[in-house]
Structure formats: structure tokens, C-alpha cells
Scaffold this active site. Structure first.
Site, PDB file in Angstrom:
ATOM      1  N   HIS A 109     -12.412   3.218  -0.027  1.00  0.00           N
ATOM      2  CA  HIS A 109     -12.600   2.175   1.003  1.00  0.00           C
ATOM      3  C   HIS A 109     -13.355   0.953   0.469  1.00  0.00           C
ATOM      4  O   HIS A 109     -13.885   0.171   1.240  1.00  0.00           O
ATOM      5  CB  HIS A 109     -13.414   2.697   2.217  1.00  0.00           C
ATOM      6  CG  HIS A 109     -12.691   3.683   3.062  1.00  0.00           C
ATOM      7  ND1 HIS A 109     -13.344   4.677   3.752  1.00  0.00           N
ATOM      8  CD2 HIS A 109     -11.385   3.832   3.346  1.00  0.00           C
ATOM      9  CE1 HIS A 109     -12.475   5.400   4.420  1.00  0.00           C
ATOM     10  NE2 HIS A 109     -11.269   4.912   4.195  1.00  0.00           N
TER      11      HIS A 109
ATOM     12  N   GLY B  51     -14.650   2.481  14.603  1.00  0.00           N
ATOM     13  CA  GLY B  51     -15.760   1.516  14.613  1.00  0.00           C
ATOM     14  C   GLY B  51     -15.440   0.249  15.390  1.00  0.00           C
ATOM     15  O   GLY B  51     -16.306  -0.337  16.032  1.00  0.00           O
ATOM     16  N   GLU B  52     -14.188  -0.179  15.347  1.00  0.00           N
ATOM     17  CA  GLU B  52     -13.822  -1.419  16.033  1.00  0.00           C
ATOM     18  C   GLU B  52     -13.485  -1.197  17.501  1.00  0.00           C
ATOM     19  O   GLU B  52     -13.560  -2.122  18.303  1.00  0.00           O
ATOM     20  CB  GLU B  52     -12.605  -2.064  15.339  1.00  0.00           C
ATOM     21  CG  GLU B  52     -12.941  -2.625  13.977  1.00  0.00           C
ATOM     22  CD  GLU B  52     -11.712  -3.038  13.180  1.00  0.00           C
ATOM     23  OE1 GLU B  52     -10.706  -3.462  13.780  1.00  0.00           O
ATOM     24  OE2 GLU B  52     -11.765  -2.931  11.941  1.00  0.00           O
ATOM     25  N   ASN B  53     -13.063   0.024  17.823  1.00  0.00           N
ATOM     26  CA  ASN B  53     -12.513   0.237  19.176  1.00  0.00           C
ATOM     27  C   ASN B  53     -13.283   1.160  20.092  1.00  0.00           C
ATOM     28  O   ASN B  53     -13.169   1.048  21.307  1.00  0.00           O
ATOM     29  CB  ASN B  53     -11.090   0.799  19.052  1.00  0.00           C
ATOM     30  CG  ASN B  53     -10.152  -0.186  18.412  1.00  0.00           C
ATOM     31  OD1 ASN B  53      -9.933  -1.268  18.944  1.00  0.00           O
ATOM     32  ND2 ASN B  53      -9.616   0.174  17.266  1.00  0.00           N
TER      33      ASN B  53
ATOM     34  N   GLU C 148      -8.333  -5.234   4.932  1.00  0.00           N
ATOM     35  CA  GLU C 148      -8.157  -4.913   3.516  1.00  0.00           C
ATOM     36  C   GLU C 148      -7.015  -5.727   2.898  1.00  0.00           C
ATOM     37  O   GLU C 148      -7.093  -6.128   1.744  1.00  0.00           O
ATOM     38  CB  GLU C 148      -7.869  -3.410   3.354  1.00  0.00           C
ATOM     39  CG  GLU C 148      -9.102  -2.560   3.629  1.00  0.00           C
ATOM     40  CD  GLU C 148      -8.763  -1.128   4.000  1.00  0.00           C
ATOM     41  OE1 GLU C 148      -8.326  -0.901   5.151  1.00  0.00           O
ATOM     42  OE2 GLU C 148      -8.944  -0.231   3.159  1.00  0.00           O
TER      43      GLU C 148
ATOM     44  N   ASN D 290       0.867  -1.174   0.000  1.00  0.00           N
ATOM     45  CA  ASN D 290       0.000   0.000   0.000  1.00  0.00           C
ATOM     46  C   ASN D 290       0.909   1.230   0.000  1.00  0.00           C
ATOM     47  O   ASN D 290       1.418   1.638   1.035  1.00  0.00           O
ATOM     48  CB  ASN D 290      -0.881  -0.059   1.258  1.00  0.00           C
ATOM     49  CG  ASN D 290      -1.821   1.122   1.379  1.00  0.00           C
ATOM     50  OD1 ASN D 290      -1.790   2.045   0.564  1.00  0.00           O
ATOM     51  ND2 ASN D 290      -2.656   1.094   2.399  1.00  0.00           N
TER      52      ASN D 290
ATOM     53  N   LYS E 167       3.358   0.873   3.016  1.00  0.00           N
ATOM     54  CA  LYS E 167       2.992  -0.160   3.989  1.00  0.00           C
ATOM     55  C   LYS E 167       3.057  -1.515   3.300  1.00  0.00           C
ATOM     56  O   LYS E 167       2.730  -1.616   2.114  1.00  0.00           O
ATOM     57  CB  LYS E 167       1.566   0.057   4.500  1.00  0.00           C
ATOM     58  CG  LYS E 167       1.415   1.280   5.372  1.00  0.00           C
ATOM     59  CD  LYS E 167       0.028   1.303   6.014  1.00  0.00           C
ATOM     60  CE  LYS E 167      -0.213   2.661   6.635  1.00  0.00           C
ATOM     61  NZ  LYS E 167      -1.557   3.161   6.496  1.00  0.00           N
TER      62      LYS E 167
ATOM     63  N   ARG F 154     -10.608  15.639   7.621  1.00  0.00           N
ATOM     64  CA  ARG F 154     -11.359  16.039   6.421  1.00  0.00           C
ATOM     65  C   ARG F 154     -12.755  16.524   6.806  1.00  0.00           C
ATOM     66  O   ARG F 154     -13.396  15.937   7.679  1.00  0.00           O
ATOM     67  CB  ARG F 154     -11.505  14.849   5.461  1.00  0.00           C
ATOM     68  CG  ARG F 154     -10.215  14.483   4.778  1.00  0.00           C
ATOM     69  CD  ARG F 154     -10.359  13.224   3.955  1.00  0.00           C
ATOM     70  NE  ARG F 154      -9.436  12.210   4.423  1.00  0.00           N
ATOM     71  CZ  ARG F 154      -9.432  10.939   4.039  1.00  0.00           C
ATOM     72  NH1 ARG F 154     -10.327  10.521   3.168  1.00  0.00           N
ATOM     73  NH2 ARG F 154      -8.561  10.087   4.510  1.00  0.00           N
TER      74      ARG F 154
ATOM     75  N   ARG G 231      -9.473   9.197  20.293  1.00  0.00           N
ATOM     76  CA  ARG G 231      -9.180   8.921  21.718  1.00  0.00           C
ATOM     77  C   ARG G 231      -8.911  10.209  22.484  1.00  0.00           C
ATOM     78  O   ARG G 231      -9.395  10.399  23.597  1.00  0.00           O
ATOM     79  CB  ARG G 231      -7.962   7.995  21.834  1.00  0.00           C
ATOM     80  CG  ARG G 231      -8.277   6.571  21.474  1.00  0.00           C
ATOM     81  CD  ARG G 231      -7.041   5.768  21.267  1.00  0.00           C
ATOM     82  NE  ARG G 231      -6.405   6.141  20.004  1.00  0.00           N
ATOM     83  CZ  ARG G 231      -5.549   5.380  19.331  1.00  0.00           C
ATOM     84  NH1 ARG G 231      -5.214   4.211  19.821  1.00  0.00           N
ATOM     85  NH2 ARG G 231      -5.027   5.777  18.188  1.00  0.00           N
TER      86      ARG G 231
ATOM     87  N   ARG H 228      -2.431  -2.075  -3.599  1.00  0.00           N
ATOM     88  CA  ARG H 228      -3.628  -1.269  -3.383  1.00  0.00           C
ATOM     89  C   ARG H 228      -3.497   0.000  -4.222  1.00  0.00           C
ATOM     90  O   ARG H 228      -2.477   0.704  -4.149  1.00  0.00           O
ATOM     91  CB  ARG H 228      -3.729  -0.895  -1.914  1.00  0.00           C
ATOM     92  CG  ARG H 228      -4.926  -0.027  -1.648  1.00  0.00           C
ATOM     93  CD  ARG H 228      -4.782   0.697  -0.343  1.00  0.00           C
ATOM     94  NE  ARG H 228      -6.010   1.428  -0.054  1.00  0.00           N
ATOM     95  CZ  ARG H 228      -6.040   2.527   0.667  1.00  0.00           C
ATOM     96  NH1 ARG H 228      -4.933   3.024   1.174  1.00  0.00           N
ATOM     97  NH2 ARG H 228      -7.175   3.127   0.901  1.00  0.00           N
TER      98      ARG H 228
ATOM     99  N   HIS I 237     -17.296   2.088   7.772  1.00  0.00           N
ATOM    100  CA  HIS I 237     -15.834   2.105   7.938  1.00  0.00           C
ATOM    101  C   HIS I 237     -15.484   3.441   8.589  1.00  0.00           C
ATOM    102  O   HIS I 237     -15.471   4.479   7.930  1.00  0.00           O
ATOM    103  CB  HIS I 237     -15.152   1.957   6.574  1.00  0.00           C
ATOM    104  CG  HIS I 237     -13.656   2.014   6.634  1.00  0.00           C
ATOM    105  ND1 HIS I 237     -12.848   0.924   6.355  1.00  0.00           N
ATOM    106  CD2 HIS I 237     -12.808   3.016   6.957  1.00  0.00           C
ATOM    107  CE1 HIS I 237     -11.584   1.267   6.511  1.00  0.00           C
ATOM    108  NE2 HIS I 237     -11.529   2.543   6.863  1.00  0.00           N
TER     109      HIS I 237
HETATM  110  P1  ADP Z   1      -6.621   4.810   8.965  1.00  0.00           P
HETATM  111  O1  ADP Z   1      -6.320   3.384   8.613  1.00  0.00           O
HETATM  112  O2  ADP Z   1      -7.632   5.460   8.083  1.00  0.00           O
HETATM  113  O3  ADP Z   1      -5.434   5.665   9.245  1.00  0.00           O
HETATM  114  P2  ADP Z   1      -7.737   3.690  11.368  1.00  0.00           P
HETATM  115  O4  ADP Z   1      -8.751   2.762  10.833  1.00  0.00           O
HETATM  116  O5  ADP Z   1      -6.504   3.114  11.956  1.00  0.00           O
HETATM  117  O6  ADP Z   1      -7.399   4.811  10.328  1.00  0.00           O
HETATM  118  O7  ADP Z   1      -8.457   4.577  12.470  1.00  0.00           O
HETATM  119  C1  ADP Z   1      -7.823   5.613  13.151  1.00  0.00           C
HETATM  120  C2  ADP Z   1      -8.824   6.171  14.147  1.00  0.00           C
HETATM  121  O8  ADP Z   1      -9.235   5.114  15.022  1.00  0.00           O
HETATM  122  C3  ADP Z   1      -8.265   7.280  15.029  1.00  0.00           C
HETATM  123  O9  ADP Z   1      -9.193   8.342  15.126  1.00  0.00           O
HETATM  124  C4  ADP Z   1      -8.132   6.618  16.360  1.00  0.00           C
HETATM  125  O10 ADP Z   1      -8.377   7.495  17.373  1.00  0.00           O
HETATM  126  C5  ADP Z   1      -9.214   5.564  16.348  1.00  0.00           C
HETATM  127  N1  ADP Z   1      -8.877   4.504  17.299  1.00  0.00           N
HETATM  128  C6  ADP Z   1      -7.912   3.591  17.179  1.00  0.00           C
HETATM  129  N2  ADP Z   1      -7.868   2.814  18.296  1.00  0.00           N
HETATM  130  C7  ADP Z   1      -8.814   3.274  19.120  1.00  0.00           C
HETATM  131  C8  ADP Z   1      -9.266   2.912  20.429  1.00  0.00           C
HETATM  132  N3  ADP Z   1      -8.712   1.905  21.092  1.00  0.00           N
HETATM  133  N4  ADP Z   1     -10.271   3.615  20.962  1.00  0.00           N
HETATM  134  C9  ADP Z   1     -10.824   4.636  20.302  1.00  0.00           C
HETATM  135  N5  ADP Z   1     -10.452   5.023  19.071  1.00  0.00           N
HETATM  136  C10 ADP Z   1      -9.463   4.366  18.484  1.00  0.00           C
END
Ligand code: ADP
Length: 393
Positions: free
Chosen positions: A176, A327-329, A379, A7, A14, A235, A279, A87, A202
Site C-alpha cells: 500500500h 476509512g473513507e466511507n 493510487e 493494475n 484493472k 486476512r 457493510r 502497479r 489505509h
Molecule cells: P480494496 O481496494 O482493497 O479491494 P477497498 O478500499 O475498496 O478495498 O475497500 C473495501 C472495503 O470498504 C469493504 O470492506 C467495504 O465494505 C468497505 N466499504 C466500501 N464502501 C463502504 C461504505 N459506503 N460504507 C462502509 N464500508 C464501505
């Protein structure tokens, strides 16, 4: 199949080496600050600790060389790498699906590069470098825009003069797509016949939604470029397009300054005045910072509005999947978005929402009309699976 996924960005590269059958990741890392002072490669191999190699990376070619040295260190000489997946951010009108690299397909990546100049040129260069350096390994292009290629015309067409949009190839391309495709696949594998109309969310530092009905996308929130749609880390997302003209005419900004402002200095960063990282913003809001709270409230508001828009394009939805960094965290951000959607039948189970896992999981309450999931995206795996499918033909 052992596939190297690359990527490339304008100043970063990456990489991840993985086995498509076992899904084991043998090596992954990021070459940072290519062409800039202070370049380095952060990586780990074979589940080892993270390592940092401070090394001059004057160009992408040097970065690729170092990546292959790292892979050799992990026990993977070039003869053990069976394919490379690249990618590509913008596939334009040439990539309704992933394609094997040839002179022609590589030319297409360059031809559509004006639509994504920061990414496509570097990606094309890296594809060319890989072909030259390792002629025995097949290369595949996986464009982020492919999944959006077949959305209905009423969804992709812009209401601008036809001669202009035709000449300049203006339409909704989205981004995405590889992630949304993976999220559908993973959700379908998890829910089987219980999912038909999915709103895929996403939500990372870049963020977009996708309306997917039985595997086919009907709409997405990003547009000609990845600036459109949701409020993101830096953005602005959708704003009145006349704001651009106003900033140039009355604000005295150049068009490049506006571009930078909207892509790099806006979004959650601008709203919170603190950070683009959710965060830090949550922490600020917890301490009573009103701007951080407003950034979060606006994120919930806009995200939920566009979820409803995606649902509208499918005339309903049965499932919603949260993915990517936020979304995951983020337990808080998921709950904030879900609360705005309560009137549509979205109800989270607060305890399930707190569960942490790398696996897909349901976080909605048993009596929620809409099933809500967390589905970790991948991905790289999606790209590697495309490489396997195309090269084993
Ligand atoms: P990209 O791949 O587009 O750079 P990511 O999918 O890694 O982005 O997402 C980055 C975002 O996810 C950041 O805003 C970060 O704060 C948030 N994030 C990552 N880990 C956590 C967490 N444990 N709790 C809350 N937000 C998180």
C-alpha cells in the site's frame, strides 16, 4: 500527460486512463476472470454509464488488446497515450523508487516474484505484453513497496538468523506504499505546516498503517507480505507465527492450505461468519449478531493498538488520516477506532464524521489534540504522476 495505469492480478486487470494535469479520468474498468470461464470487462468511458462486455479472456494479452479497443472507443488511439504506469506489488530490494521499464528493471520484477507470486508474475507478463504491442509508449514500474524501502533498519529487520534472512531476502517490505505516499501528499497539501507526524490509515479490504514524519516513513504494519498487521477482510493480520507450525503439525493442514486459510478465509470474514464486507458486518451487528459485533470490536481494538505503535515509532503524532473503502466511507468504523484512541487525545466531531465528500476533510472535534482527517486515496493518480515525472525527463 495522458497516462494509462494498469493494475494486473493473476486473474484480473484493472485499468484507468487519466490526464495528470486536469486529473480527468477518461476511461476505467476491470477485466475479470482472466483464464477462467465467464470472463468479462466492466468499464466506463467519458463519464458514461457502466458497461459490461462479456468476452473470452483466455490470457492477459487478450485482456490488454480489449483494453486498448475500449480506449480507442473513448477517443484515445494509441498515439494519444503518452505513458503506461504499471502497479507492481513487490519491488523487493530493487525499487527504492519508481523506474522506467527496461530489460533490466523488468527482470527485477521477475527476480523478486517469489515474494509475491500471485501478483508479480502476472504484472511482469503484462509489462512485457505492453512493450511488445505498443513499442512507442514508455512504461513505468511503480512498486507498492517503494515507499517503505528506507524505513530504519530497526523497523524492517526480522529477529531471525542473519544467514537465513540474508539468503532469502527476508525483511519488512510493506504494501500500500503508493496509497500512503498519496495520503501524505494530500494531507500535506491540505494542512500545510500543521502536519508533521501522520499516522496514515489505509483501511480497505486490505488494510495497513504507515507512520510518516515530514514525508519520510518510519514504519508500517505490513511485513514480508501483505498478511501482517491489521485484521483485514479475509486476512488474519498478525498472529503468533508458531500458529503456522501448529496448524501443519497438529491440524494436518498442508502449507498451501494454511496460506489460503490465513489470506482468504480469515479476518473479518472468519470473525463475523457473515461476510468480509464491512457493510454486511455493520448491518449484522445492528441486528444484534454477536459475532459481527465481535468482528467490529476486534477491528477497533487491533487498529487502535497499531495506530499507537505507529505513533510510538515517531515518538508522537499530530495527525491521523482515514482512507480507502472503510476509512473513507464507514462513519461507524471510524468512530469505533477513534473512541479506542481517546486516551491519546483523539476526539471526533460526530457531525463532521458524518459528512460525505470526495475531498479531504477534518472530522476531529475542535478540542481534539490530534487532528483527524478523511483523505480519499488515489493510487492511480499517484502512479500516473510518477509516469509523468519519469517519462518527461
Ligand atoms: P480494496 O481496494 O482493497 O479491494 P477497498 O478500499 O475498496 O478495498 O475497500 C473495501 C472495503 O470498504 C469493504 O470492506 C467495504 O465494505 C468497505 N466499504 C466500501 N464502501 C463502504 C461504505 N459506503 N460504507 C462502509 N464500508 C464501505
Amino acid at each position: 500527460m495522458n497516462v494509462l495505469v494498469i493494475n494486473a492480478g493473476s486473474s484480473s486487470l484493472k485499468f484507468q486512463l487519466l490526464d495528470t494535469t486536469t486529473r480527468k479520468v477518461y476511461a476505467k474498468g476491470n477485466c475479470e476472470r482472466i483464464g477462467i470461464d465467464g470472463s468479462f470487462i466492466g468499464y466506463n468511458v467519458n463519464d458514461g454509464d457502466k458497461q459490461k462486455l462479456e468476452v473470452a479472456l483466455p490470457d492477459h494479452k487478450t485482456a490488454v488488446k480489449h483494453v486498448f479497443d475500449i480506449l480507442a472507443e473513448a477517443g484515445f488511439d494509441t498515439d494519444k497515450i503518452e505513458g503506461i504506469g504499471h502497479r507492481v506489488v513487490q519491488g523487493g530490494w530493487y525499487f527504492p523508487e519508481s523506474k522506467v521499464v527496461t530489460d533490466e528493471t523488468l527482470g527485477w520484477v521477475r527476480e523478486v516474484a517469489p515474494l509475491a507470486p500471485l501478483h508479480n508474475y502476472a504484472e511482469a507478463d503484462v509489462i512485457e505484453i505492453c512493450r511488445e504491442m505498443f513499442p512507442s509508449i514508455g512504461n513505468v514500474i511503480v512498486a507498492d513497496s517503494s515507499f517503505h524501502y528506507n524505513i530504519p533498519e530497526k523497523a524492517w529487520r526480522y529477529a531471525l538468523p542473519r544467514d537465513v534472512v540474508d539468503k532469502l531476502h527476508i525483511r519488512k517490505y510493506g504494501a500500500h506504499g503508493t496509497s500512503h505516499r498519496y495520503i501524505w501528499r494530500s494531507t500535506k497539501a491540505f494542512l500545510g505546516d500543521d502536519v508533521h507526524k501522520l499516522v496514515s490509515c489505509h483501511l480497505g479490504s486490505g488494510a495497513s498503517l504507515s507512520a510518516i514524519e515530514d514525508g519520510h516513513e518510519l514504519d508500517t504494519t505490513m511485513g514480508l507480505t501483505p498478511l501482517d498487521g491489521l485484521i483485514m477482510g479475509t486476512r488474519c493480520g498478525t498472529i503468533d507465527p508458531a500458529t503456522v507450525c501448529y496448524l501443519v503439525r497438529e491440524g494436518g493442514y498442508t502449507i498451501d492450505e494454511v496460506d489460503t486459510m490465513m489470506n482468504k478465509q480469515s479476518g473479518l470474514l472468519a470473525l463475523s461468519g457473515v461476510s468480509s464486507d464491512s457493510r454486511d458486518i455493520e448491518e449484522g451487528a445492528n441486528k444484534g449478531d454477536a459475532n459481527c459485533q465481535m468482528a467490529m470490536d476486534m477491528f477497533y481494538y487491533r487498529t487502535s493498538q497499531l495506530v499507537a505503535e505507529m505513533a510510538q515509532s515517531m515518538h508522537g503524532f499530530d495527525t491521523m488520516a482515514f482512507s480507502a473503502g472503510i476509512g473513507e466511507n464507514s462513519v461507524t468504523m471510524r468512530m469505533g477506532v477513534a473512541k479506542e484512541l481517546e486516551w491519546l487525545g483523539v476526539k471526533l466531531d460526530p457531525e463532521k464524521n458524518k459528512v460525505r465528500s470526495d475531498e479531504p476533510r477534518v472530522i476531529s472535534a475542535d478540542d481534539s489534540k490530534i487532528k483527524v482527517l478523511v483523505v480519499p486515496t488515489n493510487e492511480e493518480l499517484m502512479i500516473a504522476l510518477d509516469v509523468e515525472a519519469l517519462l518527461s525527463k
